[in-house]
Write an enzyme that holds these catalytic residues in place. Structure first.
Site, PDB file in Angstrom:
ATOM      1  N   ASN A 103       0.839  -1.188   0.000  1.00 26.34           N
ATOM      2  CA  ASN A 103       0.000   0.000   0.000  1.00 26.34           C
ATOM      3  C   ASN A 103       0.881   1.246   0.000  1.00 26.34           C
ATOM      4  OD1 ASN A 103      -2.139   1.726   0.244  1.00 26.34           O
ATOM      5  ND2 ASN A 103      -2.481   1.343   2.420  1.00 26.34           N
ATOM      6  N   TYR A 112       4.704  -2.506   6.202  1.00 20.63           N
ATOM      7  CA  TYR A 112       5.935  -2.952   6.837  1.00 20.63           C
ATOM      8  C   TYR A 112       7.104  -2.735   5.876  1.00 20.63           C
ATOM      9  CZ  TYR A 112       2.971  -5.250  10.321  1.00 20.63           C
ATOM     10  OH  TYR A 112       2.056  -5.505  11.304  1.00 20.63           O
ATOM     11  N   HIS A 113       8.309  -2.676   6.438  1.00 18.07           N
ATOM     12  CA  HIS A 113       9.493  -2.384   5.634  1.00 18.07           C
ATOM     13  C   HIS A 113      10.646  -3.299   6.030  1.00 18.07           C
ATOM     14  CE1 HIS A 113       7.549   1.265   4.119  1.00 18.07           C
ATOM     15  NE2 HIS A 113       7.081   1.389   5.347  1.00 18.07           N
ATOM     16  N   GLU A 174       8.103 -10.919  14.599  1.00 17.79           N
ATOM     17  CA  GLU A 174       7.183  -9.982  15.255  1.00 17.79           C
ATOM     18  C   GLU A 174       7.327  -8.596  14.640  1.00 17.79           C
ATOM     19  OE1 GLU A 174       8.131 -10.519  19.412  1.00 17.79           O
ATOM     20  OE2 GLU A 174       7.733 -12.675  19.300  1.00 17.79           O
ATOM     21  N   HIS A 296       7.656  -6.633  21.821  1.00 18.10           N
ATOM     22  CA  HIS A 296       7.294  -7.935  21.257  1.00 18.10           C
ATOM     23  C   HIS A 296       5.864  -7.915  20.717  1.00 18.10           C
ATOM     24  CE1 HIS A 296      10.537 -10.622  22.978  1.00 18.10           C
ATOM     25  NE2 HIS A 296      10.719  -9.543  23.713  1.00 18.10           N
ATOM     26  N   GLU A 377       4.003  -6.848  24.966  1.00 19.77           N
ATOM     27  CA  GLU A 377       3.483  -7.674  23.871  1.00 19.77           C
ATOM     28  C   GLU A 377       2.354  -6.893  23.208  1.00 19.77           C
ATOM     29  OE1 GLU A 377       4.532 -10.631  22.890  1.00 19.77           O
ATOM     30  OE2 GLU A 377       5.666 -11.489  24.566  1.00 19.77           O
TER      31      GLU A 377
END
Length: 421
Positions: A103, A112-113, A174, A296, A377
């Site tokens: 996107n 994400y990268h 993660e 995390h 988390e």
């Protein structure tokens, strides 16, 4: 200014630079995920500690999600009535997540990268905000020779300013961990002039961020195995050490494994891995650190010491109050419920980063303070797990910003002295 950095990097991506393309070379055929409703039953504990299973989540309500081969599930069905199938085909589950289209919009946090992109993002952030951001090229090399960079954020010129330490992406799969660290860093930098709470913190504190505790493992999730957890230490039979069982605090005890094929393999000795050594050394050389968070996913938890014993730590009352306050701050944003509890109340761990942050070994060289160590988390509670969609990056970051601000404010007001008077 920070937003300009994000836009410039996105333009590079749109124009087709040499950015890495996600691919996968492993298959998860024949694997399933099972949910067991009570982590305290003897039978369930045997599954949690089994070297051929992969614990995905343990929740405050007592349930646990465990990945295993279908053959093991078939063998255990009649003996484990408290366990049932929640993902009957992990390969299909991962394929569905992979089908999400990139996107490329005006916001960096819509996707994400990979490792190099993130390194460049931090470099650009520092170069465009030199008055408050310093980029450290490397605090040391990983087992495969990748740099572990660090970022310092403060407006203070004091050499003895109190510090808050974050380390991100210790478990490779993660992805939301590293994305959330970037979101929080971006907020602090972008809002220094406009948010009085941020200005007060950066005028009186320094934030230190290690974006990649496990750079090799993270790169491997982009090139080979999306569900890889450990670092990339080569072994005779199996590869990788769980860095979050490798820290020099009660290393080698319960909640870790001596089997190199286990997802919780602790390594051959404490701090055996260069990634662990590098972060321990950098932490010790940057005191006084008054608070530290190891980021995390998943399960929406705020965990405080100890993880290695059921005994309360000496500062339990203060750490519980801070953890409960962080939980409440997160809830105010989008109504997501995080649980604040001692790590041991979830399950036993030894050699963990957050217990090490708080231990004497970290405190002795920390200029008169004991760091308040936490594990957070992040989202979610199991619908997507490690494959949290990119659409969850911004809301996750949004609920962590006030959480971090509260954390830093409370410890700035009342840091934990060491040794106790």
């Amino acid at each position: 200014m920070a937003r300009l950095v994000a836009v410039s990097l996105l333009l590079v991506a749109i124009l087709g630079s040499s950015l890495a393309v996600y691919k996968r070379t492993v298959t998860y055929s024949g694997q399933v995920v099972v949910r067991c409703i009570s982590k305290d039953s003897e039978r369930t504990r045997t599954l949690l500690e089994h070297d051929s299973t992969d614990v995905w989540a343990v929740r405050a309500d007592g349930s646990a999600d465990i990945r295993m081969h279908r053959d093991l599930y078939v063998q255990m069905q009649s003996k484990f009535p408290e366990c049932f199938l929640i993902i009957d085909d992990v390969e299909a589950f991962v394929r569905e997540a992979e089908s999400t289209k990139l996107n490329y919009t005006a916001d960096w946090f819509d996707e994400y990268h990979e490792y190099e992109e993130i390194v460049n993002w931090y470099k650009d952030l520092a170069s465009q905000n030199p008055n408050i951001v310093k980029y450290v090229e490397s605090i040391g090399k990983s087992v495969e020779g990748r740099d572990q960079p660090a970022v310092h954020i403060t407006s203070s010129s004091s050499t003895n300013v109190k510090r808050i330490y974050f380390q991100c992406q210790i478990h490779a799969r993660e992805w939301i961990s590293g994305a959330t660290c970037m979101y929080v860093v971006n907020y602090l930098v972008e809002n220094y002039a406009s948010d009085p709470a941020v200005k007060d913190l950066l005028d009186n504190l320094e934030f230190i961020v290690v974006p990649f505790t496990n750079p090799d493992g993270y790169a491997y999730t982009w090139s080979n195995d999306r569900l890889w957890r450990k670092n990339r230490r080569k072994g005779a039979i199996c590869n990788g050490v769980d860095l979050n069982r490798n820290y020099p605090d009660h290393w080698g005890g319960g909640g870790s494994s001596g089997n190199a094929c286990s997802e919780t393999y602790r390594g051959p000795s404490e701090a055996s891995e260069p990634e662990t050594k590098n972060t321990v050394s950098y932490f010790k050389s940057n005191g006084p650190i008054i608070g530290a968070i190891d980021w995390h996913s998943f399960s929406q938890l705020i965990l405080r010491p100890y993880g290695w014993t059921s005994s309360n730590c000496p500062d339990e009352a203060q750490l519980k109050a801070i953890g409960d306050g962080m939980r409440d701050e997160a809830f105010k944003v989008h109504g997501k419920r995080y649980t604040s509890e001692r790590a041991i109340d979830l399950y036993l761990t030894t050699g963990s980063a957050s217990d090490w942050f708080y231990c004497d070994d970290a405190a002795e060289s920390n200029k008169g303070y004991r760091p308040a160590g936490y594990t957070i988390e992040l989202r979610d509670t199991g619908r997507y797990g490690f494959l949290l969609p990119p659409s969850e990056i911004i809301p996750t970051g949004q609920e962590m910003v006030p959480t971090v601000i509260y954390f830093a404010q409370e410890l700035l007001k009342n840091p934990i002295p060491y040794p106790k008077k």
